[in-house]
Design an enzyme around this catalytic site. Structure first.
Site, PDB file in Angstrom:
ATOM      1  N   LYS A   5       0.834  -1.200   0.000  1.00 34.31           N
ATOM      2  CA  LYS A   5       0.000   0.000   0.000  1.00 34.31           C
ATOM      3  C   LYS A   5       0.869   1.250   0.000  1.00 34.31           C
ATOM      4  O   LYS A   5       1.939   1.262   0.625  1.00 34.31           O
ATOM      5  CB  LYS A   5      -0.916   0.013   1.222  1.00 34.31           C
ATOM      6  CG  LYS A   5      -1.970  -1.072   1.162  1.00 34.31           C
ATOM      7  CD  LYS A   5      -2.658  -1.277   2.488  1.00 34.31           C
ATOM      8  CE  LYS A   5      -3.518  -2.538   2.418  1.00 34.31           C
ATOM      9  NZ  LYS A   5      -3.811  -3.052   3.765  1.00 34.31           N
TER      10      LYS A   5
ATOM     11  N   ARG B  82      -4.048  -7.772  13.489  1.00 35.15           N
ATOM     12  CA  ARG B  82      -3.006  -6.897  14.069  1.00 35.15           C
ATOM     13  C   ARG B  82      -3.443  -5.445  13.898  1.00 35.15           C
ATOM     14  O   ARG B  82      -4.433  -5.162  13.224  1.00 35.15           O
ATOM     15  CB  ARG B  82      -1.700  -7.092  13.298  1.00 35.15           C
ATOM     16  CG  ARG B  82      -1.889  -6.776  11.811  1.00 35.15           C
ATOM     17  CD  ARG B  82      -0.612  -6.637  11.025  1.00 35.15           C
ATOM     18  NE  ARG B  82      -0.854  -6.063   9.718  1.00 35.15           N
ATOM     19  CZ  ARG B  82      -1.149  -6.749   8.615  1.00 35.15           C
ATOM     20  NH1 ARG B  82      -1.231  -8.056   8.642  1.00 35.15           N
ATOM     21  NH2 ARG B  82      -1.376  -6.117   7.471  1.00 35.15           N
TER      22      ARG B  82
END
Ligand code: MV4
Length: 448
Positions: free
Chosen positions: A237, A292
């Site tokens: 990303k 997470r």
């Protein structure tokens, strides 16, 4: 609340976690490799312990050494950040055995999501839409051809044990499927030690849109809206934002409810993210769940006003989640640019070295999560993420303007960074119009 927490990570996320601990009056323990003696997270923590040589396998992934440090330092809990040990269920189990609290979900929840075919089956049963395809592994090429005929080409071959785009290939006909099958099988075996594959219908021009969830240890679960993460380069990303320009209130409500169902289906606790592919007709499909805190969590924090890392600590310490779904709104718009030590003019080649100048502006609505400083030497051993710039505005245009002002007045010398790429991207018509699909970077090149 805990008295002392060990931060089993480095870079900007270790700094972010230390700051959250400081806010709650929690003492912090850093760990570092030989390459990180001068690192910012080491300077900021109350105590710091050396754990090994630079390669992560001998330092930040050295489970027994990290647990030993936690016990010796008197920490009650351990925050893994993202990457490294964050989604390692056996590490979380080992912490539990040693009486340490792993700040994240139960290992059982991590395991349920670690194996893709299993995760798909659980989601299907929970009423979360999945990409059409099979939920049992595929035994051989003949079975793959059968499944492909059923779901229709193009299909995507994926590794059952996989993730992050590794061992994944498109097939537009039976001949391509034969090649893809062999290729993916070999990759899956090499990367994951497990050659098993499964098939999905290939979704054309998808967007990657994910939903943040929070759940306490009693199963009280809420979602905190979406993040648009379609601007990626090689499954990495680059720019993220919240809210997505593509998501309307109705779709948000549906995706949010699906994400909560997904979390509940596996008895999820702590912060997590449910990733979806969204097609041009606004159909959405479960892709995977990240168990997470994620790199891009700040855009959610800036538009909801919720401190996600603080909640990770509170939930792990056994506090109930006092936020209710109706408390979660969307205030304005936030954009994150990942600042990497990479040269955008040389195909984003890593650019380690000494930072001879580092000057980041302070502006209202602008947040910089930084892992480096002027005079610091960026090591070639680790992820080249230097910092994250997050700009908030009452509108998307306002956020873009602020980000461009921040990027334009940042001074970095000694190494190359991805800042020039971000300026180009944010100035483009494509980005301005919100046409941030997964082929954004290729289209940006064409626009030039
Ligand atoms: C897909 C897809 C199209 N159809 N699955 C890439 C990473 C991995 N987590 C899933 N990925 C994809 N899965 C089906 N059935 C397209 C991608 C994909 C992609 C997804 C999100 C963001 C960027 C991407 C870039 C290339 C391919």
């Amino acid at each position: 609340m805990f008295e002392k927490v060990l931060v089993a990570n480095r870079g900007e996320i270790a700094v972010r976690v230390i700051q959250a601990c400081q806010k709650l009056g929690v003492k912090t323990v850093a760990v570092y490799s030989d390459a990180d003696r001068e690192a910012l997270h080491v300077q900021m923590a109350d105590e710091a312990y050396h754990i090994g040589p630079p390669p992560v396998a001998q330092s930040y992934l050295n489970v027994e050494r990290i647990i030993q440090v936690a016990l010796e330092s008197g920490a009650q809990a351990l925050h893994p950040g993202y990457g490294l040990l964050a989604e390692n269920a056996s590490f979380a189990r080992r912490c539990r055995e040693k009486g340490l609290i792993f700040i994240g979900p139960r290992p059982e929840a991590m395991e349920a999501m670690g194996f893709k075919v299993k995760a798909r089956r659980i989601m299907q049963e929970a009423g979360v839409p999945i990409v059409p395809g099979n939920v049992d592994g595929i035994q051989d090429l003949e079975e793959a051809k059968e499944v492909a005929r059923e779901i229709g080409y193009p299909v995507m071959v994926k590794a059952s044990a996989g993730g992050g785009g590794i061992g994944m290939q498109i097939s537009r006909d039976e001949k391509e499927l034969e090649q893809a099958f062999k290729m993916c099988e070999a990759r899956a075996k090499a990367y994951f030690g497990d050659p098993s594959l499964y098939l999905e219908k290939y979704i054309e021009e998808p967007r990657h849109i994910e939903i943040q969830v929070l759940a306490d240890n009693d199963g009280h679960t809420i979602h905190l809206n979406e993040r648009e993460c379609s601007v990626q380069r090689r499954h990495q990303k680059v720019i993220e934002e919240a809210p997505s320009t593509f998501v309307d209130p109705e779709l948000r409500q549906k995706m949010g409810a699906a994400a909560v169902r997904a979390a509940r289906a596996i008895g999820y606790n702590n912060a997590g993210t449910v990733e979806f592919l969204v097609d041009p007709q606004r159909n959405f499909y479960f892709l995977e769940m990240n168990t997470r805190i994620q790199v891009e969590h700040p855009v959610t924090e800036m538009t909801t006003g919720v401190d996600l890392v603080e909640w990770q600590l509170r939930i792990a310490a056994g506090e109930p989640l006092t936020l209710k779904q109706e408390d979660i709104g969307i205030n304005g718009h936030a954009i994150e640019c990942r600042i990497y030590a990479e040269d955008p003019d040389k195909n984003f080649m890593p650019s380690p070295g000494k930072i001879t100048r580092w000057q980041v502006p302070q502006l209202e609505g602008f947040r910089a999560d930084v892992g480096v400083y002027e005079g610091y030497t960026v090591s070639p051993y680790y992820d080249p993420l230097l910092a994250k710039f997050i700009a908030w505005g009452p509108t998307r245009d306002g956020a873009i303007e602020l980000m461009l002002r921040a990027l334009g007045t940042t001074v970095v010398e000694g190494i190359k960074t991805s800042i020039p790429f971000h300026i180009k991207a944010l100035q483009s018509k494509l980005f301005r119009e919100g046409r941030t699909t997964t082929n954004f970077i290729d289209q940006l090149k064409k626009e030039e």
